[in-house]
Design a protein around this motif. Structure first.
Motif, mmCIF file in Angstrom:
data_model
loop_
_atom_site.group_PDB
_atom_site.id
_atom_site.type_symbol
_atom_site.label_atom_id
_atom_site.label_comp_id
_atom_site.label_asym_id
_atom_site.label_seq_id
_atom_site.Cartn_x
_atom_site.Cartn_y
_atom_site.Cartn_z
ATOM 1 N N ALA A 275 -0.073 15.520 -7.498
ATOM 2 C CA ALA A 275 1.310 15.942 -7.299
ATOM 3 C C ALA A 275 1.560 16.269 -5.833
ATOM 4 O O ALA A 275 0.729 16.920 -5.178
ATOM 5 N N GLY A 276 2.685 15.813 -5.313
ATOM 6 C CA GLY A 276 3.036 16.099 -3.929
ATOM 7 C C GLY A 276 3.703 17.456 -3.797
ATOM 8 O O GLY A 276 3.991 18.125 -4.790
ATOM 9 N N PRO A 277 3.934 17.881 -2.551
ATOM 10 C CA PRO A 277 4.629 19.154 -2.324
ATOM 11 C C PRO A 277 5.988 19.142 -3.011
ATOM 12 O O PRO A 277 6.763 18.206 -2.813
ATOM 13 N N PRO A 278 6.273 20.131 -3.828
ATOM 14 C CA PRO A 278 7.547 20.121 -4.569
ATOM 15 C C PRO A 278 8.744 20.321 -3.658
ATOM 16 O O PRO A 278 8.710 21.145 -2.739
ATOM 17 N N LEU A 279 9.770 19.525 -3.896
ATOM 18 C CA LEU A 279 11.050 19.679 -3.208
ATOM 19 C C LEU A 279 12.134 19.609 -4.265
ATOM 20 O O LEU A 279 12.205 18.651 -5.026
ATOM 21 N N GLU A 280 12.963 20.595 -4.318
ATOM 22 C CA GLU A 280 13.988 20.656 -5.345
ATOM 23 C C GLU A 280 15.342 20.193 -4.811
ATOM 24 O O GLU A 280 15.580 20.187 -3.605
ATOM 25 N N GLY A 281 16.207 19.837 -5.721
ATOM 26 C CA GLY A 281 17.606 19.574 -5.403
ATOM 27 C C GLY A 281 17.810 18.475 -4.381
ATOM 28 O O GLY A 281 17.159 17.423 -4.410
ATOM 29 N N GLU A 282 18.681 18.744 -3.432
ATOM 30 C CA GLU A 282 19.083 17.733 -2.459
ATOM 31 C C GLU A 282 17.932 17.292 -1.575
ATOM 32 O O GLU A 282 17.824 16.118 -1.210
ATOM 33 N N GLN B 78 15.874 14.786 -3.440
ATOM 34 C CA GLN B 78 16.587 13.524 -3.532
ATOM 35 C C GLN B 78 16.522 12.759 -2.221
ATOM 36 O O GLN B 78 16.328 11.535 -2.207
ATOM 37 N N ARG B 79 16.661 13.472 -1.107
ATOM 38 C CA ARG B 79 16.587 12.804 0.206
ATOM 39 C C ARG B 79 15.210 12.200 0.422
ATOM 40 O O ARG B 79 15.080 11.099 0.955
ATOM 41 N N ARG B 80 14.158 12.932 0.028
ATOM 42 C CA ARG B 80 12.802 12.399 0.203
ATOM 43 C C ARG B 80 12.601 11.148 -0.647
ATOM 44 O O ARG B 80 11.994 10.160 -0.200
ATOM 45 N N LEU B 81 13.134 11.169 -1.874
ATOM 46 C CA LEU B 81 13.003 10.007 -2.750
ATOM 47 C C LEU B 81 13.728 8.804 -2.170
ATOM 48 O O LEU B 81 13.173 7.695 -2.094
ATOM 49 N N LEU B 82 14.963 8.993 -1.731
ATOM 50 C CA LEU B 82 15.734 7.873 -1.187
ATOM 51 C C LEU B 82 15.080 7.329 0.077
ATOM 52 O O LEU B 82 15.026 6.115 0.287
ATOM 53 N N ALA B 83 14.565 8.225 0.926
ATOM 54 C CA ALA B 83 13.909 7.776 2.165
ATOM 55 C C ALA B 83 12.646 6.984 1.848
ATOM 56 O O ALA B 83 12.334 5.992 2.526
ATOM 57 N N PRO C 298 0.828 -1.207 0.000
ATOM 58 C CA PRO C 298 0.000 0.000 0.000
ATOM 59 C C PRO C 298 0.864 1.258 0.000
ATOM 60 O O PRO C 298 1.779 1.396 0.809
ATOM 61 N N LEU C 299 0.557 2.181 -0.912
ATOM 62 C CA LEU C 299 1.302 3.428 -1.017
ATOM 63 C C LEU C 299 0.372 4.616 -0.821
ATOM 64 O O LEU C 299 -0.736 4.638 -1.366
ATOM 65 N N THR C 300 0.804 5.601 -0.048
ATOM 66 C CA THR C 300 0.053 6.842 0.065
ATOM 67 C C THR C 300 0.238 7.654 -1.211
ATOM 68 O O THR C 300 1.140 7.388 -2.018
ATOM 69 N N ASP C 301 -0.612 8.666 -1.398
ATOM 70 C CA ASP C 301 -0.465 9.520 -2.571
ATOM 71 C C ASP C 301 0.890 10.221 -2.573
ATOM 72 O O ASP C 301 1.504 10.391 -3.631
ATOM 73 N N LEU C 302 1.364 10.642 -1.388
ATOM 74 C CA LEU C 302 2.652 11.313 -1.317
ATOM 75 C C LEU C 302 3.781 10.363 -1.716
ATOM 76 O O LEU C 302 4.691 10.743 -2.471
ATOM 77 N N GLU C 303 3.714 9.129 -1.230
ATOM 78 C CA GLU C 303 4.748 8.162 -1.594
ATOM 79 C C GLU C 303 4.723 7.881 -3.096
ATOM 80 O O GLU C 303 5.771 7.824 -3.749
ATOM 81 N N ALA C 304 3.521 7.708 -3.644
ATOM 82 C CA ALA C 304 3.403 7.408 -5.070
ATOM 83 C C ALA C 304 3.920 8.569 -5.908
ATOM 84 O O ALA C 304 4.629 8.357 -6.904
ATOM 85 N N SER C 305 3.575 9.796 -5.534
ATOM 86 C CA SER C 305 4.047 10.948 -6.313
ATOM 87 C C SER C 305 5.555 11.122 -6.184
ATOM 88 O O SER C 305 6.220 11.568 -7.123
#
Length: 222
Positions: free
Chosen positions: A82-89, A92-97, A56-63
């Motif tokens: 679309a989730g809250p935009p986060l740029e740059g590092e 990337q940290r949110r994606l890896l986490a 199961p994935l939340t909308d934030l995780e899926a986006s």
């Protein structure tokens, strides 16, 4: 890590491991890096697609995963805002986490097979996050790479166990020759030819045997 030159048998070894894992009821995910990868995390696209189908994935995780898995909305059969935009590092940290947490939430045994890590680039950042999980979760990560192209890769992944696949010895060439060609595969001139042409590289050895069979008409006539 399974290291070795191209054609030495890394993929075949992992295929055998994959088959045994599936028979044992293990969830198997497979990723492969490419030299012409369209994204730095191409290695993780297929493993994440596999886990998205069963977790199961939340909308934030899926986006968050959408840049790596463009068809995540289709996989989940729902629209993904679309989730809250986060740029740059920070992005990337949110994606890896998010990726690490997806693996952390698995409750059944998982075999993760990753191939051609010599081309993984930034994809290795995810692997470094996952490595500690193997000590606390039912997770086995097996990565293959061409150690002649990336001899320093092992040093960038501390704590991993490494296996090196070497070329076949003369005795192993004879055993493989016999397994393919039967009694004819034990003939010194056949074994000698296979040894000379392949120099113990498994892929080349099989291809030479295939060429001999095509010339003779069938394997048993070699």
């Amino acid at each position: 890590l399974v290291g070795g030159e191209s054609g030495v048998g890394k993929t075949r070894l992992l295929d055998e491991l994959r088959t045994r894992a599936l028979v044992a009821g293990v969830l198997v995910a497979h990723g492969q890096a490419t030299r012409e990868a369209g994204t730095a995390l191409q290695l993780w696209r297929e493993p994440l697609r596999r886990l998205a189908l069963t977790t199961p994935l939340t909308d934030l995780e899926a986006s968050t995963l959408q840049p790596v898995v463009p068809d995540v909305a289709t996989l989940l059969d729902r629209e993904i805002p679309a989730g809250p935009p986060l740029e740059g590092e920070a992005g990337q940290r949110r994606l890896l986490a998010t990726i690490a947490d997806l693996f952390r939430r698995q409750t059944w045994p998982v075999l993760l097979i990753l191939e051609d890590l010599q081309w993984a680039g930034e994809g290795l950042d995810v692997l470094r996050l996952l490595a500690p999980l193997a000590a606390e979760r039912p997770l086995l990560v097996v990565g293959a790479y061409r150690d002649d192209e990336a001899p320093a890769l092992r040093a960038t992944l501390p704590g991993v166990e490494a296996i090196k696949l070497d070329r076949l010895s003369e005795a192993e060439v004879l055993a493989l020759s016999e397994s393919m060609l039967g009694e004819a595969g034990r003939r010194p001139e056949v074994v000698g030819l296979l040894q000379r042409e392949s120099e113990g590289n498994t892929f080349f050895l099989v291809e030479v045997a295939r060429a001999l069979a095509e010339e003779a008409g069938r394997l048993s006539d070699v």
